[in-house]
Structures are given as structure tokens and as C-alpha cells.
Design an enzyme around this catalytic site. Structure first.
Site, PDB file in Angstrom:
ATOM      1  N   HIS A   1       0.816  -1.213   0.000  1.00 21.74           N
ATOM      2  CA  HIS A   1       0.000   0.000   0.000  1.00 21.74           C
ATOM      3  C   HIS A   1       0.844   1.256   0.000  1.00 21.74           C
ATOM      4  O   HIS A   1       1.843   1.321   0.718  1.00 21.74           O
ATOM      5  CB  HIS A   1      -0.826   0.070   1.291  1.00 21.74           C
ATOM      6  CG  HIS A   1      -2.007  -0.810   1.283  1.00 21.74           C
ATOM      7  ND1 HIS A   1      -3.246  -0.373   0.918  1.00 21.74           N
ATOM      8  CD2 HIS A   1      -2.145  -2.115   1.585  1.00 21.74           C
ATOM      9  CE1 HIS A   1      -4.097  -1.379   0.999  1.00 21.74           C
ATOM     10  NE2 HIS A   1      -3.453  -2.442   1.401  1.00 21.74           N
TER      11      HIS A   1
ATOM     12  N   HIS B   1      -4.584  -0.529  11.613  1.00 20.30           N
ATOM     13  CA  HIS B   1      -3.844   0.717  11.801  1.00 20.30           C
ATOM     14  C   HIS B   1      -4.024   1.287  13.192  1.00 20.30           C
ATOM     15  O   HIS B   1      -5.091   1.199  13.776  1.00 20.30           O
ATOM     16  CB  HIS B   1      -4.389   1.740  10.776  1.00 20.30           C
ATOM     17  CG  HIS B   1      -3.554   2.941  10.581  1.00 20.30           C
ATOM     18  ND1 HIS B   1      -4.063   4.142  10.131  1.00 20.30           N
ATOM     19  CD2 HIS B   1      -2.230   3.153  10.763  1.00 20.30           C
ATOM     20  CE1 HIS B   1      -3.095   5.023  10.032  1.00 20.30           C
ATOM     21  NE2 HIS B   1      -1.965   4.456  10.409  1.00 20.30           N
TER      22      HIS B   1
ATOM     23  N   GLU C   1      -8.480  10.542  12.884  1.00 19.23           N
ATOM     24  CA  GLU C   1      -9.063  10.279  11.563  1.00 19.23           C
ATOM     25  C   GLU C   1     -10.591  10.370  11.647  1.00 19.23           C
ATOM     26  O   GLU C   1     -11.240   9.478  12.198  1.00 19.23           O
ATOM     27  CB  GLU C   1      -8.677   8.886  11.059  1.00 19.23           C
ATOM     28  CG  GLU C   1      -7.181   8.649  10.953  1.00 19.23           C
ATOM     29  CD  GLU C   1      -6.859   7.274  10.374  1.00 19.23           C
ATOM     30  OE1 GLU C   1      -7.755   6.640   9.786  1.00 19.23           O
ATOM     31  OE2 GLU C   1      -5.709   6.836  10.528  1.00 19.23           O
TER      32      GLU C   1
ATOM     33  N   HIS D   1     -11.829   7.745  14.417  1.00 25.01           N
ATOM     34  CA  HIS D   1     -10.821   6.873  15.022  1.00 25.01           C
ATOM     35  C   HIS D   1      -9.753   7.812  15.573  1.00 25.01           C
ATOM     36  O   HIS D   1      -9.021   8.455  14.816  1.00 25.01           O
ATOM     37  CB  HIS D   1     -10.282   5.890  13.985  1.00 25.01           C
ATOM     38  CG  HIS D   1     -11.362   5.025  13.394  1.00 25.01           C
ATOM     39  ND1 HIS D   1     -11.579   4.897  12.048  1.00 25.01           N
ATOM     40  CD2 HIS D   1     -12.331   4.286  13.996  1.00 25.01           C
ATOM     41  CE1 HIS D   1     -12.610   4.084  11.837  1.00 25.01           C
ATOM     42  NE2 HIS D   1     -13.089   3.717  13.006  1.00 25.01           N
TER      43      HIS D   1
ATOM     44  N   HIS E   1      -8.030   0.556  14.412  1.00 26.24           N
ATOM     45  CA  HIS E   1      -9.142   0.465  13.463  1.00 26.24           C
ATOM     46  C   HIS E   1      -8.674  -0.322  12.250  1.00 26.24           C
ATOM     47  O   HIS E   1      -7.496  -0.628  12.114  1.00 26.24           O
ATOM     48  CB  HIS E   1      -9.646   1.869  13.075  1.00 26.24           C
ATOM     49  CG  HIS E   1      -8.573   2.774  12.555  1.00 26.24           C
ATOM     50  ND1 HIS E   1      -7.715   3.468  13.382  1.00 26.24           N
ATOM     51  CD2 HIS E   1      -8.195   3.084  11.288  1.00 26.24           C
ATOM     52  CE1 HIS E   1      -6.875   4.178  12.655  1.00 26.24           C
ATOM     53  NE2 HIS E   1      -7.132   3.970  11.376  1.00 26.24           N
TER      54      HIS E   1
HETATM   55 FE   FE2 Z   1      -6.171   4.870   9.669  1.00 26.94          FE
END
Ligand code: FE2
Length: 433
Positions: A287, A330, A336, A360, A366
């Protein structure tokens, strides 16, 4: 709308005249002894006079009457802004809100803004707030300006016609607009509308640096649109509502504030169509971090660290090989806040709906829910379209966010069962050899 015309380019020094008054911009100077057409010259400063040239923002407005011609400000009781987040207890849980209500009674844009969370202090010009708007009628003989900071407005449902001192912007879902500190505007609607607002107090939004990506990509400067000058010469009672140090005030004046015949400068409102975002991503394996989807950033004093980034998750191809393709599990040193404009978000099989939100918080874990994990672990990794017909977004901040009373309780949209979407994650550990 035939009278909507736009100028293109992010941060450009523009000039614009209402075509009904040719040569209304003074030539060769900002403030002549007598302006063309008997207009008044007024400067709107969006940065300290002495800010470095790269950050210096100001515009000159040539208007029928200067803004100072108004009655004294009084307290305004119709709004729902809140910056008392110090008064709610911190909540580190994963939070998800069901879609926020559309109005059940007549409500204009200013009456329909509710603060959900935020941090900092508008008096100190540091921090941010996140609001939900929900309205179904136009602001009538009423304009609004924010003394505390800039609004990045993300419509989720319903078109907004935003009349500003600089001209008009039509903003539909999947477009955004930015109305900066001090700019007077009026929102006209012809249907029930709902959306999100990111307010930043201290700095303005800019385009992220591109580094090795090169000169092109992500949100390109040419795709940002600013309005063409358009004035109305209307005499009559008009309300000007100001958000100042977190509270609302109102004053009256005897003429429309949208009386700017010509303007020039680099401090102007703008809109952007998210469909123009050029998506960049991994074409081999693994990613890129979601920062690769940053549309606009409001940088803190710390290099590369944002008071707020506006990040989108647009439709795109996913082609990585040997990779768990959904967003990774994460924990983040940033906050976020996510919203969904349309469709379905790729990391959740359900529950996160258009018009809803998630938060989050700093270091709160999360990631994909159980169903998403199971499906993505087994799927054949062909090139695939993802997020088709969908647009999710994130407001990401280096600051810790706290909920308002409305966000925590009054809106009644918090989903108490959100954590359950991760409860069925199975142990797949094959054991030590
Ligand atoms: Fe995240």
C-alpha cells in the site's frame, strides 16, 4: 445557470469585473483617489501584511458601499456552533455515527450547522472544528462570515448555490468549496441538503507537495475554480451573521453585501470537482499510505504534519499482487474523521453509510471489519475496480479531537455497537514450529 462563470487555478492572482461594468477595476494601482463608477476600494487581508510572499493572501474589492456601513453587532441565538469541547469527557473508543438527520422543520444553512467535534481555541487561532450541516431553505436577506477561520464544505446531499462577495459558486455532491476567513456568503438551496464542514482556525489550505510524483497529479491547480465578479445593487434590510471567537453575532445594514463590482487578488473562494482528482497508487505490491489521496492540506508549523488534511477515497483500479488490498489495520498518531458522500466504503461491509461518519482517535485501533478481512484474504487478485460509484473522505489531523455535547448525545446517531464489527476476527495463527 447561465450567469455562473469561473476562473481557474489554485492560488492564482486573479482579477475579475462584472461584465455590466467594463473597466471597473482601477488601472495600475489599488486605491485611487476616486475609483471607477464611484466605487469604494476595500482590502480583505487573509494573512499578516508581512507574511512571506508564498503565504501572502489578500484581495481588493471594489464595491458600492464599504463593509463598515452596518449597525452594531448583537448576540445571535439561532445557531448551533460549539467550541466547548473541553467540557466533555475524552472518549478513545472507535466511534461511528448513523446518517445525520435531514431537517424536519424549515432551516437555513446557518441555522443548520451543528458542531460534532473539534479542538483548540478560535481565540488563539489554533485548532479545528468539524460540523454537519442540514438545511432545506435558502438564507433570506442574510449573509454569513467566519471571523475564526476557513470552511471547507463537503456537500453529501443536495446542490448549494453559494453567493459570495466575489461571485457565485454552484457546489454539488462530489464537489467541495472553500470559503475563507472573513468572506461573506449566502447559501441558496432548492431541496433538502446535508454535508460536512471542516473548519481550520489558523492557516489556509494549500495543495500538498508532490515530491517524486512530479509536476502533475493528485488535485491539479488548473481544476480549482473561483467565481467571476457579480454584484447586486439592492437596498433594504440585510442581516450579517458573524462567527467570532466561537459565538454567533448579527448586525443589520440597509443594503446587500453582495455589491462587489470588481476585484483582484489571490484571496478568493474556490470550488473543486473531486472527479478531477488524478489517483496515484501502488502498481506492484503493498500500500501507499492514504496520504497519496490528499486533495488539500492545512499544514502545522511542523514540516509534513497537518492540522488537517482533506483526503478522498475515489473510484480507481486496484492491481497490487500478493497483497491484502483493503486499508490495513492501523493505529495512528493522528485523528481520523471519515465521512461518506456516496456508495459503500471499501473496508466495511455495512454500517458506514452516506451522510454518516466515523472517528478513530489518536492511537485507537481500526481497520477492515471481519467480513472484509475474510473476503479480501481469499479473493483472486485480478486487476479490479474498487470504490465504484462511491466517494469516501477523511479529515485527518495531528491534533486530538473531542466531541461536543451534540456529537456525543444530542444528535442521537452514535452507533453503540460499532466495535462489534471486529469481534469475530478469528485466530488464524498456525502455531510455533
Ligand atoms: Fe487509519
Amino acid at each position: 445557470m447561465s450567469d455562473l462563470k469561473y476562473l481557474s487555478g489554485f492560488g492564482s492572482e486573479f482579477s475579475s469585473e462584472d461584465p455590466r461594468c467594463p473597466n471597473s477595476l482601477p488601472k495600475g494601482q489599488n486605491s485611487p483617489q476616486i475609483c471607477p463608477y464611484g466605487l469604494y476600494a476595500e482590502q480583505l487581508s487573509g494573512s499578516a501584511f508581512t507574511a512571506p510572499r508564498s503565504d501572502n493572501k489578500r484581495s481588493w474589492l471594489y464595491r458600492i458601499l464599504p463593509s463598515v456601513g452596518h449597525k452594531p453587532f448583537q448576540s445571535f441565538s439561532e445557531g448551533n456552533f460549539d467550541s466547548k469541547w473541553q467540557e466533555t469527557k475524552p472518549n478513545p473508543n472507535q466511534l461511528r455515527w448513523n446518517p445525520f438527520d435531514l431537517p424536519s422543520e424549515t432551516r437555513d444553512f446557518v441555522q443548520g450547522i451543528y458542531t460534532i467535534c473539534g479542538t483548540g481555541d478560535p481565540k488563539l487561532r489554533l485548532g479545528l472544528a468539524i460540523h454537519i450541516y442540514s438545511c432545506n431553505t435558502s438564507m433570506k436577506n442574510r449573509a454569513f462570515y467566519n471571523s475564526d477561520g476557513d470552511f471547507l464544505i463537503v456537500p453529501q446531499q443536495g446542490k448549494l448555490l453559494v453567493k459570495t462577495e466575489f461571485g457565485k459558486l454552484q457546489v454539488s455532491p462530489n464537489e467541495i468549496c472553500v470559503i475563507q476567513q472573513g468572506m461573506r456568503f449566502q447559501v441558496l438551496v432548492s431541496e433538502a441538503c446535508r454535508g460536512y464542514i471542516l473548519e481550520v482556525y489558523g492557516r489556509h489550505f494549500s495543495l500538498p507537495d508532490l515530491g517524486p510524483i512530479g509536476a502533475n497529479g493528485l488535485a491539479n491547480p488548473r481544476d480549482f475554480q473561483s467565481p467571476v465578479a457579480h454584484f447586486e445593487d439592492i437596498q433594504g434590510e440585510f442581516e450579517i451573521v458573524s462567527k467570532y471567537q466561537g459565538s454567533l453575532f448579527v448586525c443589520s445594514q440597509d443594503h446587500s453585501p453582495f455589491d462587489v463590482v470588481a476585484w483582484h487578488g489571490n484571496y478568493v473562494p474556490y470550488k473543486y470537482d473531486l472527479a478531477n482528482f488524478m489517483v496515484v497508487n501502488s502498481v506492484s505490491f503493498d500500500h501507499c499510505d492514504p496520504s497519496i489521496f490528499t486533495v488539500l492540506t492545512c499544514q502545522s508549523e511542523k514540516p509534513g504534519t497537518a492540522i488537517a488534511d482533506f483526503v478522498i477515497f475515489p473510484p480507481r483500479w486496484s492491481v497490487q499482487e500478493n497483497t491484502f488490498r483493503p486499508p490495513y489495520y492501523h493505529r495512528n498518531c493522528m485523528s481520523e474523521f471519515m465521512g461518506l458522500i456516496s456508495g459503500r466504503y471499501e473496508a466495511k461491509q455495512g454500517g458506514f453509510l452516506p451522510g454518516g461518519a466515523t472517528l478513530h482517535s489518536i492511537m485507537t485501533p481500526h481497520g477492515p471489519d471481519v467480513d472484509c478481512f475474510e473476503k479480501a484474504s481469499k479473493e483472486e487478485l485480478k486487476p479490479a475496480r474498487i470504490a465504484e460509484g462511491s466517494q469516501g473522505f477523511m479529515f485527518e489531523s495531528c491534533l486530538g479531537l473531542a466531541l461536543t455535547e451534540w456529537g456525543a448525545k444530542t444528535c442521537k446517531k452514535l452507533d453503540a455497537g460499532y466495535h462489534k464489527c471486529w469481534e469475530g476476527l478469528r485466530r488464524n495463527f498456525t502455531g510455533a514450529k
